[in-house]
Design a protein around this motif. Structure first.
Motif, PDB file in Angstrom:
ATOM      1  N   UNK A   8      -0.538  10.334  -7.603  1.00 59.84           N
ATOM      2  CA  UNK A   8      -1.558  11.094  -8.346  1.00 59.84           C
ATOM      3  C   UNK A   8      -2.552  11.730  -7.378  1.00 59.84           C
ATOM      4  N   UNK A   9      -3.015  10.945  -6.392  1.00 62.07           N
ATOM      5  CA  UNK A   9      -3.986  11.471  -5.428  1.00 62.07           C
ATOM      6  C   UNK A   9      -3.377  12.610  -4.611  1.00 62.07           C
ATOM      7  N   UNK A  10      -2.102  12.451  -4.191  1.00 66.04           N
ATOM      8  CA  UNK A  10      -1.459  13.482  -3.385  1.00 66.04           C
ATOM      9  C   UNK A  10      -1.258  14.779  -4.175  1.00 66.04           C
ATOM     10  N   UNK A  11      -0.973  14.683  -5.477  1.00 70.16           N
ATOM     11  CA  UNK A  11      -0.831  15.883  -6.301  1.00 70.16           C
ATOM     12  C   UNK A  11      -2.152  16.642  -6.401  1.00 70.16           C
TER      13      UNK A  11
ATOM     14  N   UNK B 262       0.852  -1.192   0.000  1.00 73.27           N
ATOM     15  CA  UNK B 262       0.000   0.000   0.000  1.00 73.27           C
ATOM     16  C   UNK B 262       0.882   1.235   0.000  1.00 73.27           C
ATOM     17  N   UNK B 263       0.259   2.401  -0.199  1.00 73.72           N
ATOM     18  CA  UNK B 263       0.991   3.663  -0.216  1.00 73.72           C
ATOM     19  C   UNK B 263       0.174   4.714   0.527  1.00 73.72           C
ATOM     20  N   UNK B 264       0.842   5.704   1.172  1.00 72.45           N
ATOM     21  CA  UNK B 264       0.121   6.669   2.010  1.00 72.45           C
ATOM     22  C   UNK B 264      -0.471   7.825   1.197  1.00 72.45           C
ATOM     23  N   UNK B 265      -1.628   8.289   1.659  1.00 76.06           N
ATOM     24  CA  UNK B 265      -2.218   9.537   1.178  1.00 76.06           C
ATOM     25  C   UNK B 265      -1.854  10.610   2.192  1.00 76.06           C
ATOM     26  N   UNK B 266      -1.246  11.713   1.701  1.00 77.79           N
ATOM     27  CA  UNK B 266      -0.638  12.709   2.581  1.00 77.79           C
ATOM     28  C   UNK B 266      -1.284  14.063   2.324  1.00 77.79           C
ATOM     29  N   UNK B 267      -1.616  14.757   3.436  1.00 79.91           N
ATOM     30  CA  UNK B 267      -2.127  16.128   3.361  1.00 79.91           C
ATOM     31  C   UNK B 267      -1.252  16.986   4.259  1.00 79.91           C
TER      32      UNK B 267
ATOM     33  N   UNK C 234      -4.187  -0.864  -8.000  1.00 81.82           N
ATOM     34  CA  UNK C 234      -5.141  -1.228  -9.035  1.00 81.82           C
ATOM     35  C   UNK C 234      -4.426  -2.074 -10.081  1.00 81.82           C
ATOM     36  N   UNK C 235      -5.170  -2.663 -10.967  1.00 79.29           N
ATOM     37  CA  UNK C 235      -4.542  -3.525 -11.961  1.00 79.29           C
ATOM     38  C   UNK C 235      -3.540  -2.760 -12.812  1.00 79.29           C
ATOM     39  N   UNK C 236      -3.883  -1.510 -13.174  1.00 78.11           N
ATOM     40  CA  UNK C 236      -3.006  -0.748 -14.045  1.00 78.11           C
ATOM     41  C   UNK C 236      -2.091   0.198 -13.286  1.00 78.11           C
ATOM     42  N   UNK C 237      -2.309   0.347 -11.974  1.00 81.66           N
ATOM     43  CA  UNK C 237      -1.503   1.272 -11.172  1.00 81.66           C
ATOM     44  C   UNK C 237      -0.977   0.573  -9.922  1.00 81.66           C
ATOM     45  N   UNK C 238       0.350   0.625  -9.707  1.00 89.13           N
ATOM     46  CA  UNK C 238       0.856   0.205  -8.396  1.00 89.13           C
ATOM     47  C   UNK C 238       0.390   1.193  -7.330  1.00 89.13           C
ATOM     48  N   UNK C 239       0.409   0.761  -6.093  1.00 85.57           N
ATOM     49  CA  UNK C 239      -0.068   1.601  -4.996  1.00 85.57           C
ATOM     50  C   UNK C 239       0.724   2.905  -4.924  1.00 85.57           C
ATOM     51  N   UNK C 240       2.036   2.847  -5.162  1.00 88.36           N
ATOM     52  CA  UNK C 240       2.864   4.052  -5.062  1.00 88.36           C
ATOM     53  C   UNK C 240       2.481   5.088  -6.115  1.00 88.36           C
ATOM     54  N   UNK C 241       2.296   4.643  -7.368  1.00 88.24           N
ATOM     55  CA  UNK C 241       1.924   5.577  -8.438  1.00 88.24           C
ATOM     56  C   UNK C 241       0.525   6.137  -8.202  1.00 88.24           C
ATOM     57  N   UNK C 242      -0.337   5.284  -7.747  1.00 80.82           N
ATOM     58  CA  UNK C 242      -1.702   5.742  -7.482  1.00 80.82           C
ATOM     59  C   UNK C 242      -1.721   6.807  -6.392  1.00 80.82           C
ATOM     60  N   UNK C 243      -0.941   6.580  -5.298  1.00 79.79           N
ATOM     61  CA  UNK C 243      -0.901   7.550  -4.210  1.00 79.79           C
ATOM     62  C   UNK C 243      -0.290   8.872  -4.674  1.00 79.79           C
TER      63      UNK C 243
END
Length: 616
Positions: free
Chosen positions: A35-38, A8-13, A24-33
């Motif tokens: 995008x969300x953090x940006x 898993x990867x952290x969501x940071x604020x 996700x199938x197309x995104x590792x947890x690190x890449x997904x996190x």
């Protein structure tokens, strides 16, 4: 390192981790996190209050901030495998997870908005000032404590450890203050989080384990902590438990060293296993280490192995008085690589262990500590030899640290150019004092020779002058004074020879009691046997009691080894002389072996006084 959290990867604020998302199938947890953090960073930088909403998009549960898609909640995010729940249950779980994340994100975004207000910044500045003042107060308190506890030039090991501990505490106070202040402001908190993220990012692969900088520091810290803990336990075992139990210092040192090696080895295995290191992956490192030993660490390996040989074979032990090459001193400590020797000048010298294995070592304390000391003396030609011999023996026998048995001896070694050269041999029980005793004997010998009128010569040469006129004058004077000179010379020669004859007779009578063999002497003529027996059976004598061997009990017995030790201590003798003295008691019919199977021996054999025999 590899662990479930890497899936898993952290969501940071604003530098705070709020929750973790899966892959996700197309995104590792690190890449997904990332995008969300940006997206969250852009929304926070707008400086407007925002809220996160749960929305359904193409049959999937999603989270949106404003009109921007933030993330899609998946089954991996609820940490359950697909197929465990029914479709309705999965939907409910996804909605519940989305609602939970919505509340967490709204709370984090609201806090981010408040932390950018002037009132919060002012309050944070006041908190920062208080933290700085508190840190300064603690720092100077530790500085004052160090000045109070430690002198300016503290050099002992304990003082250096205390100084290092206080310095580490001061450094820790500074780092803790910086960490706390950085957490008060959003920007510095982000920097703090990025620094921590870079330290925990995997950078060094080792087999299936990925190591980060933090993991390496953690391994180093655990290893150092293990070493200090094992060292403390080893010292406690050696200096407190074994010392209190009265165990020999050499055995204490051996047990402490083996305990230290064993606990360090076991502790490293536990640390490696707990950190997820496969020990099979260390084969390459062990091979490289072995190659390094073969080329660059030969001396270190040789000294280490020599230390193990010394530990098990024990040719030397702590407390022994030894000579290694030109070094003479007492063994203070035997380490894994070197041995500490304290010389007679009270200087500590570290000697590589290999020198004790490869070279010749004189160990005066090995086995029987009684050793012989030689003092060379030269006297003038024409001196009465029996008188000189008596003077030397008196000087030796009057010294309190010279053993009576074996008795001192005087040997005439050679006829030198300017003197008759004698060697005085004495036996002492404490080899470390040999140089001091030799000096004191020299003082006593000089005084004794002066008392008997014996001259210690210096190098001489006879000079003959040839002159006919001088020879004629001397011949005339000799003819005129011949009769008077002859009478005086005869009288003086008669006095000297008569005195020498009387002294020689006395010395011969005394010398009949002295042995030619240092281990043989006439004890019956030198020891009061009745007084000795009374002393042995007295209050401070040997321990006489009933003793058991097997199924038999032997009343009123004592041990031969204890009797030898008692005789050495009370009669100021060596071990061989004490054994001979005990054998003399056997031959006189005073003591005997309880089964009459042994002579007197320095062993754990039972002996009994005949007067303690049970009456039939």
């Amino acid at each position: 390192m590899n662990n479930p959290r890497l899936q898993t990867a952290p969501i940071v604020v604003d530098g705070r981790g709020v929750f973790r998302v899966g892959s996700l199938e197309e995104f590792p947890a690190r890449d997904r996190a990332e995008i969300i953090n940006e997206i969250l960073d852009e929304q926070v930088k707008n400086g407007k209050p925002l809220s996160v909403e749960v929305a359904e998009k193409e049959g999937q549960t999603t989270l949106q901030v404003g009109n921007t898609h933030l993330l899609t909640v998946t089954l991996q995010d609820v940490k359950k495998r697909p197929g465990v729940w029914s479709q309705a249950q999965q939907k409910n779980r996804l909605n519940a997870q989305a609602k939970n994340w919505q509340n967490i994100l709204n709370s984090a975004l609201q806090q981010a908005y408040q932390e950018r207000t002037p009132s919060y910044i002012k309050q944070s500045l006041l908190w920062s000032l208080g933290i700085i003042l508190g840190a300064i107060a603690l720092y100077w308190s530790l500085t004052a404590l160090r000045r109070w506890l430690l002198p300016p030039r503290a050099q002992s090991t304990q003082q250096q450890k205390l100084r290092l501990t206080l310095t580490c505490l001061q450094l820790g106070i500074g780092l803790a203050a910086i960490y706390a202040i950085a957490g008060l402001f959003p920007l510095t908190r982000r920097w703090r989080y990025e620094l921590w993220h870079s330290l925990t990012a995997p950078i060094v692969p080792l087999g299936e384990v990925n190591w980060s900088v933090f993991d390496l520091f953690l391994l180093l810290g655990l290893t150092v902590g293990l070493w200090f803990a094992v060292k403390w336990f080893s010292d406690f075992l050696t200096n407190r438990i074994l010392s209190f139990a009265g165990v020999d210092r050499g055995i204490q040192n051996t047990v402490g060293l083996l305990t230290q090696y064993g606990l360090v080895f076991l502790g490293l295995l536990v640390i490696f296993q707990s950190l997820g290191i496969d020990l099979a992956s260390l084969t390459l490192i062990a091979s490289a280490f072995g190659l390094g030993i073969g080329f660059g660490l030969q001396n270190v390996a040789s000294n280490f192995i020599s230390g193990l040989i010394i530990t098990f074979d024990r040719p030397i032990k702590v407390g022994d008085f030894v000579r290694v090459g030109d070094l003479v001193g007492t063994v203070e400590r035997i380490g894994s690589r070197s041995t500490e020797i304290i010389t007679l000048d009270q200087v500590s010298i570290l000697v590589p262990n290999s020198r004790f294995v490869d070279g010749e070592v004189i160990n005066w304390s090995y086995g029987n500590p009684v050793s012989r000391l030689r003092v060379s003396v030269g006297i003038a030609y024409g001196s009465p030899i029996p008188v000189a011999r008596k003077a030397l023996l008196e000087a030796a026998k009057n010294h309190p640290e010279v053993l009576r048995y074996p008795a001192p001896q005087v040997w005439l070694q050679e006829f030198g150019d300017s003197s008759l050269n004698f060697d005085l041999f004495v036996w002492i029980r404490e080899p470390p004092k040999q140089f001091k005793i030799k000096s004191e004997l020299n003082y006593r010998i000089e005084a004794s020779l002066q008392q008997y009128g014996i001259e210690i010569p210096f190098p001489q040469r006879d000079l003959h002058l040839r002159s006919p006129q001088m020879d004629e004058m001397v011949a005339t004077w000799m003819r005129q004074n011949a009769s008077q000179m002859e009478r005086e010379a005869y009288f003086q020669r008669w006095q000297v020879e008569e005195e020498a004859s009387r002294k020689d007779m006395r010395d011969r009578a005394e010398s009949q009691n002295e042995p030619s063999d240092p281990n043989a002497f006439k004890l019956g003529e030198e020891v009061d046997i009745d007084a000795l027996v009374e002393q042995m059976r007295g209050e401070n004598g040997i321990e006489i009691k009933d003793r058991r061997y097997g199924l038999s009990v032997y009343p009123q017995t004592f041990l031969g080894s204890e009797a030898v030790e008692w005789l050495m201590r009370t009669q100021n003798s060596g071990i061989k002389a004490a054994i001979q003295l005990g054998q003399l008691l056997v031959e006189r019919g005073i003591i005997h072996h309880v089964l009459d199977e042994h002579d007197f021996k320095n062993e754990r054999l039972f002996y009994r006084f005949y007067q303690d025999e049970e009456m039939p």
